[in-house]
Design a protein around this motif. Structure first.
Motif, PDB file in Angstrom:
ATOM      1  N   PHE A 165      28.363  30.480  33.024  1.00 23.77           N
ATOM      2  CA  PHE A 165      29.481  31.224  33.604  1.00 23.77           C
ATOM      3  C   PHE A 165      28.986  32.498  34.253  1.00 23.77           C
ATOM      4  CE2 PHE A 165      29.697  34.664  30.546  1.00 23.77           C
ATOM      5  CZ  PHE A 165      29.076  34.126  29.438  1.00 23.77           C
ATOM      6  N   LEU A 166      29.786  32.970  35.181  1.00 26.80           N
ATOM      7  CA  LEU A 166      29.569  34.257  35.839  1.00 26.80           C
ATOM      8  C   LEU A 166      30.930  34.874  36.129  1.00 26.80           C
ATOM      9  CD1 LEU A 166      26.816  33.440  38.507  1.00 26.80           C
ATOM     10  CD2 LEU A 166      26.553  34.950  36.547  1.00 26.80           C
ATOM     11  N   ARG A 167      30.945  36.176  36.250  1.00 27.66           N
ATOM     12  CA  ARG A 167      32.152  36.893  36.652  1.00 27.66           C
ATOM     13  C   ARG A 167      31.820  37.729  37.871  1.00 27.66           C
ATOM     14  NH1 ARG A 167      37.165  38.740  34.862  1.00 27.66           N
ATOM     15  NH2 ARG A 167      37.643  40.937  35.230  1.00 27.66           N
ATOM     16  N   LEU A 168      32.452  37.420  38.972  1.00 25.86           N
ATOM     17  CA  LEU A 168      32.248  38.167  40.202  1.00 25.86           C
ATOM     18  C   LEU A 168      33.281  39.268  40.328  1.00 25.86           C
ATOM     19  CD1 LEU A 168      31.589  35.252  42.732  1.00 25.86           C
ATOM     20  CD2 LEU A 168      30.001  36.373  41.152  1.00 25.86           C
ATOM     21  N   SER A 169      32.856  40.363  40.932  1.00 29.18           N
ATOM     22  CA  SER A 169      33.749  41.485  41.175  1.00 29.18           C
ATOM     23  C   SER A 169      33.703  41.849  42.642  1.00 29.18           C
ATOM     24  CB  SER A 169      33.328  42.701  40.343  1.00 29.18           C
ATOM     25  OG  SER A 169      33.387  42.418  38.970  1.00 29.18           O
ATOM     26  N   CYS A 170      34.801  42.394  43.118  1.00 29.45           N
ATOM     27  CA  CYS A 170      34.882  42.836  44.507  1.00 29.45           C
ATOM     28  C   CYS A 170      35.633  44.153  44.542  1.00 29.45           C
ATOM     29  CB  CYS A 170      35.597  41.788  45.348  1.00 29.45           C
ATOM     30  SG  CYS A 170      35.975  42.322  47.029  1.00 29.45           S
ATOM     31  N   ALA A 171      34.999  45.154  45.129  1.00 33.61           N
ATOM     32  CA  ALA A 171      35.655  46.434  45.362  1.00 33.61           C
ATOM     33  C   ALA A 171      36.050  46.483  46.824  1.00 33.61           C
ATOM     34  CB  ALA A 171      34.701  47.573  45.027  1.00 33.61           C
ATOM     35  N   ALA A 172      37.324  46.714  47.075  1.00 36.10           N
ATOM     36  CA  ALA A 172      37.835  46.680  48.445  1.00 36.10           C
ATOM     37  C   ALA A 172      38.441  48.015  48.830  1.00 36.10           C
ATOM     38  CB  ALA A 172      38.888  45.582  48.578  1.00 36.10           C
ATOM     39  N   SER A 173      38.339  48.341  50.100  1.00 36.53           N
ATOM     40  CA  SER A 173      39.024  49.520  50.610  1.00 36.53           C
ATOM     41  C   SER A 173      40.525  49.298  50.546  1.00 36.53           C
ATOM     42  CB  SER A 173      38.600  49.793  52.047  1.00 36.53           C
ATOM     43  OG  SER A 173      37.230  50.050  52.122  1.00 36.53           O
ATOM     44  N   GLY A 174      41.240  50.369  50.352  1.00 34.41           N
ATOM     45  CA  GLY A 174      42.673  50.247  50.176  1.00 34.41           C
ATOM     46  C   GLY A 174      43.388  49.610  51.345  1.00 34.41           C
ATOM     47  N   ASN A 175      42.901  49.866  52.556  1.00 35.48           N
ATOM     48  CA  ASN A 175      43.589  49.314  53.724  1.00 35.48           C
ATOM     49  C   ASN A 175      43.459  47.793  53.788  1.00 35.48           C
ATOM     50  OD1 ASN A 175      40.789  49.801  54.284  1.00 35.48           O
ATOM     51  ND2 ASN A 175      41.180  49.345  56.420  1.00 35.48           N
ATOM     52  N   ILE A 176      42.427  47.254  53.148  1.00 34.01           N
ATOM     53  CA  ILE A 176      42.258  45.798  53.101  1.00 34.01           C
ATOM     54  C   ILE A 176      43.055  45.212  51.945  1.00 34.01           C
ATOM     55  CG2 ILE A 176      40.614  43.941  52.658  1.00 34.01           C
ATOM     56  CD1 ILE A 176      38.517  45.577  54.085  1.00 34.01           C
ATOM     57  N   PHE A 177      43.105  45.920  50.842  1.00 36.41           N
ATOM     58  CA  PHE A 177      43.574  45.363  49.574  1.00 36.41           C
ATOM     59  C   PHE A 177      45.060  45.563  49.319  1.00 36.41           C
ATOM     60  CE2 PHE A 177      42.715  44.001  45.267  1.00 36.41           C
ATOM     61  CZ  PHE A 177      43.732  44.601  44.535  1.00 36.41           C
ATOM     62  N   ARG A 178      45.516  46.754  49.565  1.00 37.56           N
ATOM     63  CA  ARG A 178      46.847  47.150  49.088  1.00 37.56           C
ATOM     64  C   ARG A 178      47.949  46.268  49.657  1.00 37.56           C
ATOM     65  NH1 ARG A 178      46.222  52.340  50.194  1.00 37.56           N
ATOM     66  NH2 ARG A 178      44.817  52.532  48.408  1.00 37.56           N
ATOM     67  N   VAL A 203      40.976  33.562  39.251  1.00 40.05           N
ATOM     68  CA  VAL A 203      40.982  34.763  40.091  1.00 40.05           C
ATOM     69  C   VAL A 203      41.979  35.757  39.507  1.00 40.05           C
ATOM     70  CG1 VAL A 203      42.680  33.759  41.687  1.00 40.05           C
ATOM     71  CG2 VAL A 203      41.213  35.649  42.443  1.00 40.05           C
ATOM     72  N   SER A 204      41.632  37.032  39.572  1.00 37.90           N
ATOM     73  CA  SER A 204      42.532  38.085  39.093  1.00 37.90           C
ATOM     74  C   SER A 204      42.308  39.326  39.940  1.00 37.90           C
ATOM     75  CB  SER A 204      42.272  38.374  37.607  1.00 37.90           C
ATOM     76  OG  SER A 204      40.936  38.809  37.400  1.00 37.90           O
ATOM     77  N   ARG A 205      43.196  40.288  39.771  1.00 36.08           N
ATOM     78  CA  ARG A 205      43.069  41.514  40.543  1.00 36.08           C
ATOM     79  C   ARG A 205      43.542  42.691  39.719  1.00 36.08           C
ATOM     80  NH1 ARG A 205      46.277  40.616  45.830  1.00 36.08           N
ATOM     81  NH2 ARG A 205      46.095  42.858  46.165  1.00 36.08           N
ATOM     82  N   ASP A 206      43.008  43.859  40.057  1.00 33.02           N
ATOM     83  CA  ASP A 206      43.434  45.125  39.465  1.00 33.02           C
ATOM     84  C   ASP A 206      43.923  45.993  40.606  1.00 33.02           C
ATOM     85  OD1 ASP A 206      43.654  47.681  38.389  1.00 33.02           O
ATOM     86  OD2 ASP A 206      41.983  47.394  37.022  1.00 33.02           O
ATOM     87  N   ASN A 207      45.227  46.064  40.773  1.00 34.65           N
ATOM     88  CA  ASN A 207      45.785  46.781  41.925  1.00 34.65           C
ATOM     89  C   ASN A 207      45.529  48.279  41.851  1.00 34.65           C
ATOM     90  OD1 ASN A 207      46.713  44.427  43.117  1.00 34.65           O
ATOM     91  ND2 ASN A 207      48.735  44.574  42.180  1.00 34.65           N
ATOM     92  N   ALA A 208      45.355  48.810  40.658  1.00 33.32           N
ATOM     93  CA  ALA A 208      45.092  50.240  40.521  1.00 33.32           C
ATOM     94  C   ALA A 208      43.685  50.606  40.988  1.00 33.32           C
ATOM     95  CB  ALA A 208      45.279  50.672  39.073  1.00 33.32           C
ATOM     96  N   LYS A 209      42.791  49.623  40.946  1.00 39.28           N
ATOM     97  CA  LYS A 209      41.390  49.882  41.299  1.00 39.28           C
ATOM     98  C   LYS A 209      40.971  49.196  42.595  1.00 39.28           C
ATOM     99  CE  LYS A 209      39.935  50.541  36.512  1.00 39.28           C
ATOM    100  NZ  LYS A 209      39.009  50.091  35.419  1.00 39.28           N
ATOM    101  N   ASN A 210      41.914  48.595  43.292  1.00 35.64           N
ATOM    102  CA  ASN A 210      41.587  47.865  44.524  1.00 35.64           C
ATOM    103  C   ASN A 210      40.453  46.872  44.271  1.00 35.64           C
ATOM    104  OD1 ASN A 210      43.500  49.457  45.739  1.00 35.64           O
ATOM    105  ND2 ASN A 210      42.069  50.612  47.005  1.00 35.64           N
ATOM    106  N   ALA A 211      40.558  46.106  43.213  1.00 36.33           N
ATOM    107  CA  ALA A 211      39.482  45.199  42.822  1.00 36.33           C
ATOM    108  C   ALA A 211      40.009  43.781  42.620  1.00 36.33           C
ATOM    109  CB  ALA A 211      38.816  45.685  41.547  1.00 36.33           C
ATOM    110  N   VAL A 212      39.154  42.845  42.930  1.00 36.29           N
ATOM    111  CA  VAL A 212      39.442  41.423  42.736  1.00 36.29           C
ATOM    112  C   VAL A 212      38.295  40.825  41.939  1.00 36.29           C
ATOM    113  CG1 VAL A 212      40.088  39.257  43.851  1.00 36.29           C
ATOM    114  CG2 VAL A 212      40.478  41.414  45.032  1.00 36.29           C
ATOM    115  N   PHE A 213      38.616  39.875  41.082  1.00 34.55           N
ATOM    116  CA  PHE A 213      37.605  39.278  40.222  1.00 34.55           C
ATOM    117  C   PHE A 213      37.671  37.757  40.311  1.00 34.55           C
ATOM    118  CE2 PHE A 213      36.886  43.351  38.411  1.00 34.55           C
ATOM    119  CZ  PHE A 213      38.127  43.960  38.352  1.00 34.55           C
TER     120      PHE A 213
END
Length: 113
Positions: free
Chosen positions: A17-30, A69-79
Motif C-alpha cells: 500500500f501507499l498513500r499519496l498526497s497532493c497540496a493544491a493552490s486554493g484557486n485550483i482546489f476551493r 480518495v479523500s480531501r481536506d478542504n481546510a488544507k487544500n489537500a487531496v489524498f
C-alpha cells in the motif's frame, strides 16, 4: 509558482500500500471537483479517482475496492490511499482539478511482482 505538488509515491511489492498526497493552490482546489490521474509508460494519462467538493467519489473500475480518495478542504489537500497494489498500477500519479488544468510533476508509483 507551483500550484500542484504530489508526494508519497515509491516502490512497493504487489499487495502493498501507499498513500499519496497532493497540496493544491486554493484557486485550483476551493469548491472544485478534484481528481487523481496516472500515466503508465507508453500509455495515455487516465483518471483514477474523482472527489467532488462535498466528498462524493467515483473510481475507475480497475481500482474500485482498492483505492480511496479523500480531501481536506481546510488544507487544500487531496489524498489517495492505495491498497492491494498490483504491477498494473505502476505509473506516475498526478492530482488535478476535474476536468484537468495545468499539471504538476506527479509522483512515481512502482509496484513490483
Amino acid at each position: 509558482q507551483v500550484q500542484l505538488v504530489e508526494s508519497g509515491g515509491g516502490l512497493v511489492q504487489a499487495g502493498g500500500f501507499l498513500r499519496l498526497s497532493c497540496a493544491a493552490s486554493g484557486n485550483i482546489f476551493r469548491g472544485k471537483t478534484m481528481g487523481w490521474y496516472r500515466q503508465a509508460p507508453g500509455k495515455q494519462r487516465e483518471w483514477v479517482a474523482v472527489i467532488t467538493a462535498v466528498g462524493g467519489t467515483t473510481y475507475r473500475d480497475s481500482v474500485k475496492g482498492r483505492f480511496t480518495v479523500s480531501r481536506d478542504n481546510a488544507k487544500n489537500a487531496v489524498f489517495l490511499q492505495m491498497n492491494s497494489l498490483e504491477p498494473g498500477d505502476t505509473a506516475v500519479y498526478y492530482c488535478n482539478s476535474f476536468p484537468a488544468g495545468n499539471w504538476g510533476q506527479g509522483t512515481q508509483v512502482t509496484v513490483s511482482s
